[in-house]
Design a protein around this motif. Sequence first.
Motif, PDB file in Angstrom:
ATOM      1  N   PRO A  26       0.814  -1.225   0.000  1.00 33.50           N
ATOM      2  CA  PRO A  26       0.000   0.000   0.000  1.00 33.50           C
ATOM      3  C   PRO A  26       0.845   1.271   0.000  1.00 33.50           C
ATOM      4  CG  PRO A  26      -0.802  -1.524   1.670  1.00 33.50           C
ATOM      5  CD  PRO A  26       0.414  -2.148   1.074  1.00 33.50           C
ATOM      6  N   LEU A  27       1.966   1.270   0.722  1.00 29.34           N
ATOM      7  CA  LEU A  27       2.800   2.486   0.757  1.00 29.34           C
ATOM      8  C   LEU A  27       3.438   2.739  -0.599  1.00 29.34           C
ATOM      9  CD1 LEU A  27       4.557   2.293   4.250  1.00 29.34           C
ATOM     10  CD2 LEU A  27       2.619   3.702   3.564  1.00 29.34           C
ATOM     11  N   LYS A  28       3.828   1.671  -1.266  1.00 25.05           N
ATOM     12  CA  LYS A  28       4.342   1.827  -2.627  1.00 25.05           C
ATOM     13  C   LYS A  28       3.270   2.467  -3.510  1.00 25.05           C
ATOM     14  CE  LYS A  28       7.351   0.940  -4.817  1.00 25.05           C
ATOM     15  NZ  LYS A  28       8.374   1.943  -5.189  1.00 25.05           N
ATOM     16  N   ASP A  29       2.051   1.953  -3.380  1.00 26.20           N
ATOM     17  CA  ASP A  29       0.947   2.498  -4.183  1.00 26.20           C
ATOM     18  C   ASP A  29       0.698   3.955  -3.845  1.00 26.20           C
ATOM     19  OD1 ASP A  29       0.762  -0.008  -5.209  1.00 26.20           O
ATOM     20  OD2 ASP A  29      -1.001  -0.601  -4.032  1.00 26.20           O
ATOM     21  N   LEU A  30       0.808   4.263  -2.558  1.00 26.86           N
ATOM     22  CA  LEU A  30       0.602   5.643  -2.109  1.00 26.86           C
ATOM     23  C   LEU A  30       1.569   6.579  -2.837  1.00 26.86           C
ATOM     24  CD1 LEU A  30      -0.722   7.431   0.310  1.00 26.86           C
ATOM     25  CD2 LEU A  30       1.500   7.142   1.364  1.00 26.86           C
ATOM     26  N   GLN A  31       2.819   6.157  -2.946  1.00 23.66           N
ATOM     27  CA  GLN A  31       3.841   7.015  -3.571  1.00 23.66           C
ATOM     28  C   GLN A  31       3.810   6.947  -5.085  1.00 23.66           C
ATOM     29  OE1 GLN A  31       7.658   6.046  -1.819  1.00 23.66           O
ATOM     30  NE2 GLN A  31       7.197   7.243   0.014  1.00 23.66           N
ATOM     31  N   ALA A  32       3.009   6.007  -5.623  1.00 27.42           N
ATOM     32  CA  ALA A  32       2.978   5.874  -7.082  1.00 27.42           C
ATOM     33  C   ALA A  32       1.690   6.459  -7.647  1.00 27.42           C
ATOM     34  CB  ALA A  32       3.112   4.405  -7.470  1.00 27.42           C
ATOM     35  N   GLY A  33       0.871   7.076  -6.808  1.00 29.30           N
ATOM     36  CA  GLY A  33      -0.389   7.634  -7.272  1.00 29.30           C
ATOM     37  C   GLY A  33      -1.518   6.629  -7.124  1.00 29.30           C
ATOM     38  N   GLY A  34      -2.017   6.459  -5.921  1.00 25.12           N
ATOM     39  CA  GLY A  34      -3.097   5.509  -5.658  1.00 25.12           C
ATOM     40  C   GLY A  34      -4.402   6.243  -5.454  1.00 25.12           C
ATOM     41  N   ASP A  35      -5.313   5.623  -4.735  1.00 23.12           N
ATOM     42  CA  ASP A  35      -6.600   6.267  -4.503  1.00 23.12           C
ATOM     43  C   ASP A  35      -7.138   5.868  -3.125  1.00 23.12           C
ATOM     44  OD1 ASP A  35      -7.388   3.692  -4.813  1.00 23.12           O
ATOM     45  OD2 ASP A  35      -8.315   3.980  -6.780  1.00 23.12           O
ATOM     46  N   LEU A  36      -8.427   5.980  -2.953  1.00 27.43           N
ATOM     47  CA  LEU A  36      -9.016   5.743  -1.638  1.00 27.43           C
ATOM     48  C   LEU A  36      -8.737   4.329  -1.133  1.00 27.43           C
ATOM     49  CD1 LEU A  36     -10.721   7.031   0.575  1.00 27.43           C
ATOM     50  CD2 LEU A  36     -12.780   6.229  -0.607  1.00 27.43           C
ATOM     51  N   SER A  37      -8.623   3.365  -2.040  1.00 23.83           N
ATOM     52  CA  SER A  37      -8.408   1.987  -1.585  1.00 23.83           C
ATOM     53  C   SER A  37      -7.070   1.866  -0.840  1.00 23.83           C
ATOM     54  CB  SER A  37      -8.462   1.021  -2.764  1.00 23.83           C
ATOM     55  OG  SER A  37      -7.354   1.217  -3.598  1.00 23.83           O
ATOM     56  N   VAL A  38      -6.086   2.668  -1.243  1.00 27.80           N
ATOM     57  CA  VAL A  38      -4.790   2.647  -0.544  1.00 27.80           C
ATOM     58  C   VAL A  38      -4.974   3.125   0.899  1.00 27.80           C
ATOM     59  CG1 VAL A  38      -2.526   3.716  -0.441  1.00 27.80           C
ATOM     60  CG2 VAL A  38      -3.442   2.975  -2.635  1.00 27.80           C
ATOM     61  N   VAL A  39      -5.672   4.248   1.032  1.00 31.85           N
ATOM     62  CA  VAL A  39      -5.912   4.789   2.375  1.00 31.85           C
ATOM     63  C   VAL A  39      -6.696   3.776   3.194  1.00 31.85           C
ATOM     64  CG1 VAL A  39      -6.941   6.690   3.665  1.00 31.85           C
ATOM     65  CG2 VAL A  39      -5.895   7.123   1.435  1.00 31.85           C
ATOM     66  N   SER A  40      -7.673   3.155   2.571  1.00 31.09           N
ATOM     67  CA  SER A  40      -8.506   2.188   3.264  1.00 31.09           C
ATOM     68  C   SER A  40      -7.688   0.977   3.727  1.00 31.09           C
ATOM     69  CB  SER A  40      -9.634   1.759   2.321  1.00 31.09           C
ATOM     70  OG  SER A  40     -10.272   0.621   2.819  1.00 31.09           O
ATOM     71  N   GLN A  41      -6.840   0.465   2.833  1.00 31.12           N
ATOM     72  CA  GLN A  41      -6.007  -0.694   3.212  1.00 31.12           C
ATOM     73  C   GLN A  41      -5.107  -0.362   4.395  1.00 31.12           C
ATOM     74  OE1 GLN A  41      -3.748  -2.353  -0.161  1.00 31.12           O
ATOM     75  NE2 GLN A  41      -5.439  -1.694  -1.458  1.00 31.12           N
ATOM     76  N   ILE A  42      -4.479   0.822   4.330  1.00 30.21           N
ATOM     77  CA  ILE A  42      -3.540   1.190   5.396  1.00 30.21           C
ATOM     78  C   ILE A  42      -4.286   1.390   6.718  1.00 30.21           C
ATOM     79  CG2 ILE A  42      -1.895   2.954   6.141  1.00 30.21           C
ATOM     80  CD1 ILE A  42      -1.112   3.240   3.172  1.00 30.21           C
ATOM     81  N   LEU A  43      -5.440   2.009   6.612  1.00 31.93           N
ATOM     82  CA  LEU A  43      -6.255   2.220   7.806  1.00 31.93           C
ATOM     83  C   LEU A  43      -6.660   0.881   8.419  1.00 31.93           C
ATOM     84  CD1 LEU A  43      -6.972   4.934   8.969  1.00 31.93           C
ATOM     85  CD2 LEU A  43      -9.115   4.890   7.715  1.00 31.93           C
TER      86      LEU A  43
END
Lengths: 437, 459
Positions: A26-43
């Motif tokens: 998820p953090l990789k996705d966060l830095q590569a331009g992700g969306d709400l699903s990234v925030v949701s997964q991390i949460l």
Amino acid sequence: MMIQTLPQGSASPKLSREVLDRLYQPLKDLQAGGDLSVVSQILDILTPLQDAVGDELLLNSPAAWDLLIRMADTYDSDMPFLDFFWTWRMSLASFYSMLLHPLPEARVYHAVSTGYAGLLAARASLETHRPILLTEHGIYTTERRIEIAMADWLYEAPSEDIKIEGSGQTLRDIWVKTFITYSRACYQACSKIITLYEGNQQLQIEEGADPEKAEVIPNGVDYAYYVNIASERDKYPPTIAFIGRVVPIKDVKTFIRACGMVLPHVSNLRVLVLGPTDEDEDYFQECQNLVSFLNMDDHLEFTGKVQLGAYLGQVHVIALTSISEAQPLVILEAGAAGVPSVATNVGACKEMILGRTNEDPPLGAGGAITPLANPGATAAELTKLLVDDAWREQCGRAIKERVRRYYQKTDLDRTYRALYDHYRHAPDTPPFPVSTA
Amino acid sequence: MAGIGFVLRKLSQQDNLLGVVHGFAHASLASVGPWLLTIVSLSSIIIFTANAVPTPNLDNFRLVVIYNFAFSLVFSGPIVILLTRYLSDRIYEKEVKEAPGMLLGGLSIAYVTQLPLVLFFYFYYVEFGDGTRIAAVLNFFLITSLWIVGIFLSALKGYKFVTGSFAIGLLCSSLGAIWLAPIFDDAGMLAGFNFGLAIILFSLISRIFAEYPYAIVNPFGFLRFVHTYRILVVGGLVANFSIWIDKWIMWFAPAAETFGNRMIAYPDYDSAMFLAYLFTVPAMALFMFSVETSFFEKQFKFIQDIHHHVSLTRIRANHQAILSDLGQSARNLVVLQVSITITVILIVPYLFDALEINFTQLGMFRLGLLGAMFQIFFQFMFIVLSYFDLRKPVLFLHLLFLVTNAGFTLISIALGFPYYGYGYFLASLVTFMVTFVVTLRYLDQLPYQVFVRNNASVQ
């Protein structure tokens, strides 16, 4: 809530490693331009840990260091590591602080920008399932992109040779894409995505906002005050006013040149520059020199900072030559007083002067729109308005009517009150589906 | 929001990663030469005056010297370490105008804090002649001064000058003491010894003023950093305390002596341990050489490169270079020291025969040899850790040695004479093993330690 401030937390090395292993993708996705699903997964990973999670686990533990190294290894091998270290640390500390601080309970959450505010709103949506509103004046991601592109605090290695290989991902990309993730997450979580004018709305949609949720709520002016300014125009020679600070972004020089080109057609022309001149002394001096050069000293006056209401009654037409604006309220204030405007095609100028695309019934032009830094075009439109009294009066009526209908401050307050009322009583939003693909 | 860029800029420009503290290494290693010379000088004084001075007076001299070296070292430890750190920070900033002031400030604080205790001890507690009392007090402060002056000289790296000064000064000490002994007994011996020490002290001070030709400014400026470097300050005290604690405890063993002058000591134990420690000198020299030549260079490159925004690949390569360099140095050191220690253990009987040393010291001496071997091994690792400014683990390890050295020594006394020396030996062994594990771990995680755990910007 302080950005970047996290609780200390306490976690065993084993737990830290487990958690951070799960956070990697998820953090990789966060830095590569992700969306709400990234925030949701991390949460979903962090929330069950409660007090264990904090500075120590997420940033300072040996496991966090290993995660940092693992992520660094996915970028170009010549990326300056000291800067990657700080980028990683600062961006994630800010990110985590938005996810971990206690969230106040509310029926509606309203963010005034994307970025960290939007991220917090997105989290509120995921946690409370309550509606989220967003009002963006400027488009945060765009502004951030400009700031990061211009940032001198991001170290750039002097490139010794032209590189062909490598992912080409730079630290700037990491920052920009992280902010893109925040804005996308916020747009996805929002029930309403509001901005001031259609041009910005277009940008929001390009950044991922759902057109269905997008809405324009322009700022408004005190119509009742300006509409009652008595016209004294008959007593004055044809007058053009520039309302704004004398600074480069307003492109006052193009305005002065345009007036110089109007002068041959309107020999008794009067020009007012209404606005402070002390913000950029050098630029002001250059403007004064230009006025002298064009033999306009007898026609053009820099008034300094003034009360606009005192002058609007004397002005026949407003000109605005800015190279960047959001929603300049002077057009509306002058419009309410029946004064048409000639403005460059920036921000909301076009829809304020010519009307929005869906205006019904069409109220007609309230002046004219000209290209940027084009004194000839500005001069032509100004001349037309000054010499053709019927045209000027028609434009004056149209803009006054447009302000009355769409740009009153009291309407703005009412619109937001209605929005709050509606969403306060609205049912919970459906849970966000996490895509595990 | 606009604040983020600002904060990041501030952080990435800070210099906290760079803790150049090689002053510590110099301070502890540059003293090898002077230390050996001092031992030679003292031995010659005692040998050549043995027939001219009655035994109790000889004892007075010997005890005063031991007490003064031991207690001045321990009492001065905190201020020495604080000044060392402060000076190396100033040198790193290339701003050394405060150095002469610091020297005077450091000396005066040492004098003022230590004077009451020293006066009490030599004028009220100990039974001496008046001349001896005065000479003993002077001797104490000459030695204290040398500890403090040494900081500035190791920073200057003037080893040759320092060693030369000690050689000349101590020759004067020996000659003076031997000449004055028959006339004034112990007071004469101390006065002669002091004469040489004073020559050393003033020649070193003159060198410092020559190297730092600045006015005296801000003599107590370094005191501001007592809080910042409190871990170091405590460490300085604990480190020196831990070295002496087993001797002091052994002074209370049943076999120890109380002398006519009311001082106590256990000469058999003390001399066995000093002699054992002498056999670590070759390893110290080798270590000093390794640190000065290759290790310091690689450590400096590691830190410097980080600040020059190099890639992770380069940081890894530099880390590897440090590890392999240390590995190689360690192997050489271990081979050298283990050979020396084993050889000496095997030939002790012949050695004692030749030197006419009392054979009751034999067991203690062998344990002392093993203890000294492990002690210098862990001290070398302390220095390596100090290079990376890892103050907390170093303090912890100093404390470990202090506690084990005191605890095991007490137990050895309780167990009786055959166990004398085991306390020091086991404490060294345990501290060595723990230090070894800690050091390996730190070195393995070096980038992490430097970036996260030991980075003031992060905390």
